[in-house]
Design a protein around this motif. Structure first.
Motif, PDB file in Angstrom:
ATOM      1  N   ILE A 102    -105.406  18.375  71.708  1.00  0.00           N
ATOM      2  CA  ILE A 102    -103.992  18.045  71.525  1.00  0.00           C
ATOM      3  C   ILE A 102    -103.109  19.197  72.009  1.00  0.00           C
ATOM      4  O   ILE A 102    -102.057  18.976  72.620  1.00  0.00           O
ATOM      5  CB  ILE A 102    -103.702  17.684  70.056  1.00  0.00           C
ATOM      6  N   VAL A 103    -103.565  20.429  71.763  1.00  0.00           N
ATOM      7  CA  VAL A 103    -102.780  21.582  72.231  1.00  0.00           C
ATOM      8  C   VAL A 103    -102.669  21.549  73.760  1.00  0.00           C
ATOM      9  O   VAL A 103    -101.576  21.644  74.327  1.00  0.00           O
ATOM     10  CB  VAL A 103    -103.426  22.912  71.772  1.00  0.00           C
ATOM     11  N   ALA A 104    -103.820  21.378  74.419  1.00  0.00           N
ATOM     12  CA  ALA A 104    -103.784  21.304  75.882  1.00  0.00           C
ATOM     13  C   ALA A 104    -102.967  20.091  76.314  1.00  0.00           C
ATOM     14  O   ALA A 104    -102.162  20.165  77.252  1.00  0.00           O
ATOM     15  CB  ALA A 104    -105.202  21.214  76.431  1.00  0.00           C
ATOM     16  N   GLY A 105    -103.170  19.003  75.600  1.00  0.00           N
ATOM     17  CA  GLY A 105    -102.448  17.757  75.928  1.00  0.00           C
ATOM     18  C   GLY A 105    -100.946  17.932  75.855  1.00  0.00           C
ATOM     19  O   GLY A 105    -100.215  17.344  76.655  1.00  0.00           O
ATOM     20  N   SER A 106    -100.456  18.757  74.908  1.00  0.00           N
ATOM     21  CA  SER A 106     -98.994  18.910  74.812  1.00  0.00           C
ATOM     22  C   SER A 106     -98.426  19.577  76.055  1.00  0.00           C
ATOM     23  O   SER A 106     -97.343  19.225  76.507  1.00  0.00           O
ATOM     24  CB  SER A 106     -98.553  19.731  73.593  1.00  0.00           C
ATOM     25  N   ILE A 107     -99.162  20.553  76.580  1.00  0.00           N
ATOM     26  CA  ILE A 107     -98.698  21.188  77.816  1.00  0.00           C
ATOM     27  C   ILE A 107     -98.721  20.187  78.963  1.00  0.00           C
ATOM     28  O   ILE A 107     -97.748  20.043  79.704  1.00  0.00           O
ATOM     29  CB  ILE A 107     -99.586  22.396  78.186  1.00  0.00           C
ATOM     30  N   LEU A 163    -100.346  21.946  86.488  1.00  0.00           N
ATOM     31  CA  LEU A 163     -99.613  20.956  87.287  1.00  0.00           C
ATOM     32  C   LEU A 163    -100.544  19.820  87.693  1.00  0.00           C
ATOM     33  O   LEU A 163    -100.215  18.649  87.548  1.00  0.00           O
ATOM     34  CB  LEU A 163     -99.012  21.599  88.535  1.00  0.00           C
ATOM     35  N   LEU A 164    -101.727  20.189  88.169  1.00  0.00           N
ATOM     36  CA  LEU A 164    -102.660  19.146  88.602  1.00  0.00           C
ATOM     37  C   LEU A 164    -103.105  18.296  87.417  1.00  0.00           C
ATOM     38  O   LEU A 164    -103.243  17.080  87.526  1.00  0.00           O
ATOM     39  CB  LEU A 164    -103.860  19.777  89.311  1.00  0.00           C
ATOM     40  N   LYS A 165    -103.301  18.970  86.274  1.00  0.00           N
ATOM     41  CA  LYS A 165    -103.691  18.214  85.077  1.00  0.00           C
ATOM     42  C   LYS A 165    -102.551  17.291  84.637  1.00  0.00           C
ATOM     43  O   LYS A 165    -102.771  16.146  84.264  1.00  0.00           O
ATOM     44  CB  LYS A 165    -104.035  19.171  83.922  1.00  0.00           C
ATOM     45  N   GLY A 166    -101.348  17.823  84.686  1.00  0.00           N
ATOM     46  CA  GLY A 166    -100.198  17.004  84.313  1.00  0.00           C
ATOM     47  C   GLY A 166    -100.050  15.821  85.255  1.00  0.00           C
ATOM     48  O   GLY A 166     -99.755  14.700  84.833  1.00  0.00           O
ATOM     49  N   PHE A 167    -100.307  16.065  86.523  1.00  0.00           N
ATOM     50  CA  PHE A 167    -100.247  14.994  87.517  1.00  0.00           C
ATOM     51  C   PHE A 167    -101.311  13.938  87.197  1.00  0.00           C
ATOM     52  O   PHE A 167    -101.039  12.732  87.205  1.00  0.00           O
ATOM     53  CB  PHE A 167    -100.471  15.588  88.910  1.00  0.00           C
ATOM     54  N   VAL A 209     -97.082   8.291  80.183  1.00  0.00           N
ATOM     55  CA  VAL A 209     -97.581   9.574  80.692  1.00  0.00           C
ATOM     56  C   VAL A 209     -97.876  10.533  79.537  1.00  0.00           C
ATOM     57  O   VAL A 209     -98.828  11.314  79.600  1.00  0.00           O
ATOM     58  CB  VAL A 209     -96.645  10.253  81.721  1.00  0.00           C
ATOM     59  N   VAL A 210     -97.084  10.458  78.466  1.00  0.00           N
ATOM     60  CA  VAL A 210     -97.351  11.322  77.313  1.00  0.00           C
ATOM     61  C   VAL A 210     -98.692  10.950  76.682  1.00  0.00           C
ATOM     62  O   VAL A 210     -99.537  11.813  76.413  1.00  0.00           O
ATOM     63  CB  VAL A 210     -96.197  11.221  76.290  1.00  0.00           C
ATOM     64  N   CYS A 211     -98.934   9.649  76.500  1.00  0.00           N
ATOM     65  CA  CYS A 211    -100.231   9.204  75.970  1.00  0.00           C
ATOM     66  C   CYS A 211    -101.353   9.649  76.899  1.00  0.00           C
ATOM     67  O   CYS A 211    -102.392  10.138  76.450  1.00  0.00           O
ATOM     68  CB  CYS A 211    -100.275   7.689  75.838  1.00  0.00           C
ATOM     69  N   GLY A 212    -101.141   9.459  78.204  1.00  0.00           N
ATOM     70  CA  GLY A 212    -102.143   9.855  79.184  1.00  0.00           C
ATOM     71  C   GLY A 212    -102.489  11.327  79.045  1.00  0.00           C
ATOM     72  O   GLY A 212    -103.659  11.723  79.115  1.00  0.00           O
ATOM     73  N   ALA A 213    -101.459  12.162  78.806  1.00  0.00           N
ATOM     74  CA  ALA A 213    -101.676  13.600  78.695  1.00  0.00           C
ATOM     75  C   ALA A 213    -102.539  13.922  77.475  1.00  0.00           C
ATOM     76  O   ALA A 213    -103.472  14.728  77.559  1.00  0.00           O
ATOM     77  CB  ALA A 213    -100.332  14.319  78.600  1.00  0.00           C
ATOM     78  N   PHE A 214    -102.243  13.293  76.341  1.00  0.00           N
ATOM     79  CA  PHE A 214    -103.042  13.585  75.140  1.00  0.00           C
ATOM     80  C   PHE A 214    -104.467  13.073  75.307  1.00  0.00           C
ATOM     81  O   PHE A 214    -105.424  13.738  74.906  1.00  0.00           O
ATOM     82  CB  PHE A 214    -102.376  12.987  73.895  1.00  0.00           C
ATOM     83  N   ILE A 215    -104.621  11.902  75.923  1.00  0.00           N
ATOM     84  CA  ILE A 215    -105.973  11.389  76.163  1.00  0.00           C
ATOM     85  C   ILE A 215    -106.742  12.373  77.042  1.00  0.00           C
ATOM     86  O   ILE A 215    -107.876  12.753  76.740  1.00  0.00           O
ATOM     87  CB  ILE A 215    -105.925   9.997  76.845  1.00  0.00           C
ATOM     88  N   LEU A 216    -106.086  12.838  78.112  1.00  0.00           N
ATOM     89  CA  LEU A 216    -106.742  13.769  79.022  1.00  0.00           C
ATOM     90  C   LEU A 216    -107.148  15.050  78.295  1.00  0.00           C
ATOM     91  O   LEU A 216    -108.285  15.516  78.422  1.00  0.00           O
ATOM     92  CB  LEU A 216    -105.816  14.099  80.196  1.00  0.00           C
ATOM     93  N   ILE A 272    -107.751  15.584  75.123  1.00  0.00           N
ATOM     94  CA  ILE A 272    -108.837  15.373  74.157  1.00  0.00           C
ATOM     95  C   ILE A 272    -110.165  15.130  74.870  1.00  0.00           C
ATOM     96  O   ILE A 272    -111.192  15.722  74.529  1.00  0.00           O
ATOM     97  CB  ILE A 272    -108.475  14.207  73.202  1.00  0.00           C
ATOM     98  N   VAL A 273    -110.126  14.275  75.894  1.00  0.00           N
ATOM     99  CA  VAL A 273    -111.364  13.985  76.638  1.00  0.00           C
ATOM    100  C   VAL A 273    -111.923  15.276  77.231  1.00  0.00           C
ATOM    101  O   VAL A 273    -113.129  15.557  77.152  1.00  0.00           O
ATOM    102  CB  VAL A 273    -111.106  12.945  77.754  1.00  0.00           C
ATOM    103  N   GLU A 274    -111.028  16.073  77.790  1.00  0.00           N
ATOM    104  CA  GLU A 274    -111.443  17.326  78.401  1.00  0.00           C
ATOM    105  C   GLU A 274    -112.115  18.238  77.391  1.00  0.00           C
ATOM    106  O   GLU A 274    -113.165  18.829  77.648  1.00  0.00           O
ATOM    107  CB  GLU A 274    -110.199  18.024  78.946  1.00  0.00           C
ATOM    108  N   SER A 275    -111.488  18.336  76.222  1.00  0.00           N
ATOM    109  CA  SER A 275    -112.016  19.211  75.190  1.00  0.00           C
ATOM    110  C   SER A 275    -113.402  18.743  74.720  1.00  0.00           C
ATOM    111  O   SER A 275    -114.327  19.540  74.560  1.00  0.00           O
ATOM    112  CB  SER A 275    -111.012  19.248  74.036  1.00  0.00           C
ATOM    113  N   LEU A 276    -113.559  17.441  74.522  1.00  0.00           N
ATOM    114  CA  LEU A 276    -114.849  16.906  74.092  1.00  0.00           C
ATOM    115  C   LEU A 276    -115.899  17.087  75.179  1.00  0.00           C
ATOM    116  O   LEU A 276    -117.032  17.484  74.922  1.00  0.00           O
ATOM    117  CB  LEU A 276    -114.718  15.414  73.743  1.00  0.00           C
ATOM    118  N   PHE A 277    -115.489  16.828  76.412  1.00  0.00           N
ATOM    119  CA  PHE A 277    -116.391  16.974  77.556  1.00  0.00           C
ATOM    120  C   PHE A 277    -116.877  18.425  77.648  1.00  0.00           C
ATOM    121  O   PHE A 277    -118.063  18.693  77.822  1.00  0.00           O
ATOM    122  CB  PHE A 277    -115.639  16.587  78.834  1.00  0.00           C
ATOM    123  N   GLY A 278    -115.956  19.350  77.479  1.00  0.00           N
ATOM    124  CA  GLY A 278    -116.292  20.771  77.557  1.00  0.00           C
ATOM    125  C   GLY A 278    -117.313  21.165  76.504  1.00  0.00           C
ATOM    126  O   GLY A 278    -118.223  21.951  76.768  1.00  0.00           O
TER     127      GLY A 278
END
Lengths: 290, 258
Positions: free
Chosen positions: A10-15, A221-225, A239-246, A248-254
């Motif tokens: 969520i922290v990464a997602g907010s950015i 920028l690329l992540k936001g895109f 796009v805000v939902c997309g950002a939070f999904i991205l 969270i998915v990234e964090s779990l994947f990592g």
């Protein structure tokens, strides 16, 4: 554990959400994805840094000054560069924004060098807050809160103010806006300014997490895109939902799959979304009826 | 002599590289309804777009006066501010805004209190819009969207209203209703310039008419004069006078030199 991972996401997602929101706002107004958005944010963050480190100004003055600078930079990009384009088409304008990005990147590298600097902010990165069994640093908590506050402000602006109405009208049908007396060119310029401010906030939140250097906004920028593509470029809520999904998915994947390949998630998402649902998860595509 | 509301003097307009208007002059009296009739591609919409300033760097020649002031080549926003309302062809409502937001956008140049007052007046002409005020404009029927487009233009309280093909794509019954309302709006004191393919309907509510062909006016006058004109009767009102192939040839020959 999973709760903690989601919190990180969520922290990464907010950015990402702020970057995606900024890109989506200008995209809707001008049909151009502004690839200079990231460098504009980086540059504005440097302005904050200079005011803090060189002029020893208090944080809030530097913060406000940086946002003011960002607004003017957005206006400048539109008034002095994009609007001057002769017979513009989308590809030309896209290349113009790329050119502006390279320009700012070079300018920052020349002025401040590529060394990594520290942006001092009044919240601590090491002290933590415990919240519903989850541990979160003050900085991360502040990041989430500021991002959400900003998103609510954008929502209020667009939903309840006259300026917001003019922005939406211009985004949907510029000719129709013009014949209703809405000064569309001024409105689009203001939209660029607002986007730039949102980007600058993302930059200032980002700088303490990573470091302040000219490369800092390239990845966000690329992540936001990617987030904007995932959510559907023309839906702000999307796009805000997309950002939070991205995020969270990234964090779990990592954590569960591979930390090294964490960054590819975003690009994988772009490819998959464009392949199966080009309008994004929440995007709608209005075709104009004749 | 009384000053005309709108006075167009000999304008020439290029659309890309095509000379779309080849010297058009037109004057609109205060409080009148003027109809411009013509087929597809005759240049009807181009006249309106030229006057309202939507075509960059046009007109190439000629001048346009609104209430005695020169508006040739001015910015659209400034022209609209002076009191011309424009209902474009194809409605062009803001699809993803509600009916109410569309109207508020139309009243952008007024403060919100006075815009709300105007909305109530506009709802009197189009009560159906009040029922639908929370609905997205894109979900309205074609007729309702046309009503919304007219209302949105009225929100700015114009003195002169341009209507571009209001009957386009509507059922005959709806066209009748819509023209009744337009007639009422005109009777309430608004000057109207109506551009239409549906000549019968347009001449029924107009005071003056102009016939446009290939970028030139080929006939003009009061509605009574036009209705008596044999060519207008045959080619625009569909009253058959003689064998039509020969008549068309004769007509074309005659018009070529205009």
């Amino acid at each position: 554990m999973i709760g903690q991972l989601i919190m990180t996401g969520i922290v990464a997602g907010s950015i990402y959400a702020l970057v995606a929101l900024a890109m989506s706002l200008t995209y809707k107004s001008s049909e151009v994805a502004n690839f200079a958005q990231g460098e504009m944010a980086m540059f504005s963050t440097y302005v904050a840094f200079v005011m803090l480190a060189t002029y020893q100004l208090p944080f809030w003055v530097a913060f406000g000054g940086s946002l003011l600078f960002a607004f003017l930079l957005g206006l400048f990009l539109h008034l002095a560069i994009i609007r001057r384009a002769k017979d513009p088409n989308v590809l030309n304008l896209l290349i113009i924004t790329l050119g502006f990005q390279v320009f700012l990147y070079g300018l920052a590298g020349w002025k401040w060098g590529s060394e990594q600097r520290v942006l001092k902010i009044p919240v601590s990165q090491t002290e933590t807050v415990e919240f519903a069994g989850l541990i979160i640093s003050q900085l991360n908590l502040a990041t989430i809160l500021v991002a959400i506050l900003l998103m609510i402000s954008v929502y209020i602006l667009l939903r309840f103010t006259k300026l917001g109405l003019a922005i939406k009208a211009t985004q949907q049908n510029e000719t129709a806006a013009k014949i209703n007396g809405i000064p569309t060119r001024r409105i689009v310029a203001i939209t660029f300014g607002i986007s730039s401010v949102i980007g600058a906030v993302a930059g200032i939140l980002m700088a303490p997490i990573t470091t302040l250097d000219p490369n800092m906004m390239i990845e966000p920028l690329l992540k936001g895109f990617a987030a904007a593509v995932l959510g559907g470029f023309n839906s702000l809520a999307g796009v805000v939902c997309g950002a939070f999904i991205l995020g969270i998915v990234e964090s779990l994947f990592g954590f569960y799959i591979s930390t090294e390949f964490k960054s590819i998630v975003a690009f994988l998402i772009i490819v998959i979304v464009l392949y199966f649902k080009p309008s994004g998860l929440f995007g709608t595509h209005y075709t104009r009826k004749v | 002599m009384k000053q005309p509301m709108l006075n167009i003097k000999n304008i020439e307009t290029y659309y890309d590289r095509i000379l779309a208007l080849k010297g058009i002059s037109l004057s609109i009296e205060n409080g009148s309804v003027t109809a411009v009739l013509g087929n597809n591609g005759a240049g009807k919409t181009t006249i309106l777009q030229t006057v309202i300033g939507l075509l960059d760097d046009q007109p190439e020649k000629g001048s346009i006066f609104f209430q005695g002031r020169d508006i040739t080549g001015k910015e659209t926003v400034d022209i609209v501010k002076m009191g011309i309302g424009y209902v474009p062809e194809g409605r062009e409502v803001f699809q993803e805004l509600s009916v109410l937001e569309n109207l508020m956008a139309g009243g952008y140049m007024h403060n919100s209190a006075s815009a709300k007052e105007t909305i109530e007046k506009v709802y009197r002409y189009f009560p159906v819009l009040k029922e639908r005020q929370k609905q997205m404009a894109g979900t309205l029927s074609g007729g309702e969207q046309q009503m919304l487009a007219i209302s949105r233009a009225l929100m700015n309280r114009p003195q002169l209203l341009f209507l571009d093909e209001p009957s386009l794509g509507l059922s005959p019954l709806l066209v009748d209703q819509l023209f009744d309302i337009i007639h009422q709006i005109a009777k309430d004191g608004l000057t109207v310039l109506l551009v239409e393919q549906n000549a019968n309907k347009a001449l029924a509510i107009a005071d003056y008419g102009y016939i446009l062909e290939n970028g030139r006016f080929v006939a003009s006058g009061t509605v009574e004069q036009l209705k008596r004109d044999e060519d207008v009767q045959e080619f625009y009102l569909g009253i058959k006078a003689e064998e039509s192939v020969r008549a068309t040839q004769r007509y074309k020959r005659k018009r070529r030199w205009n």
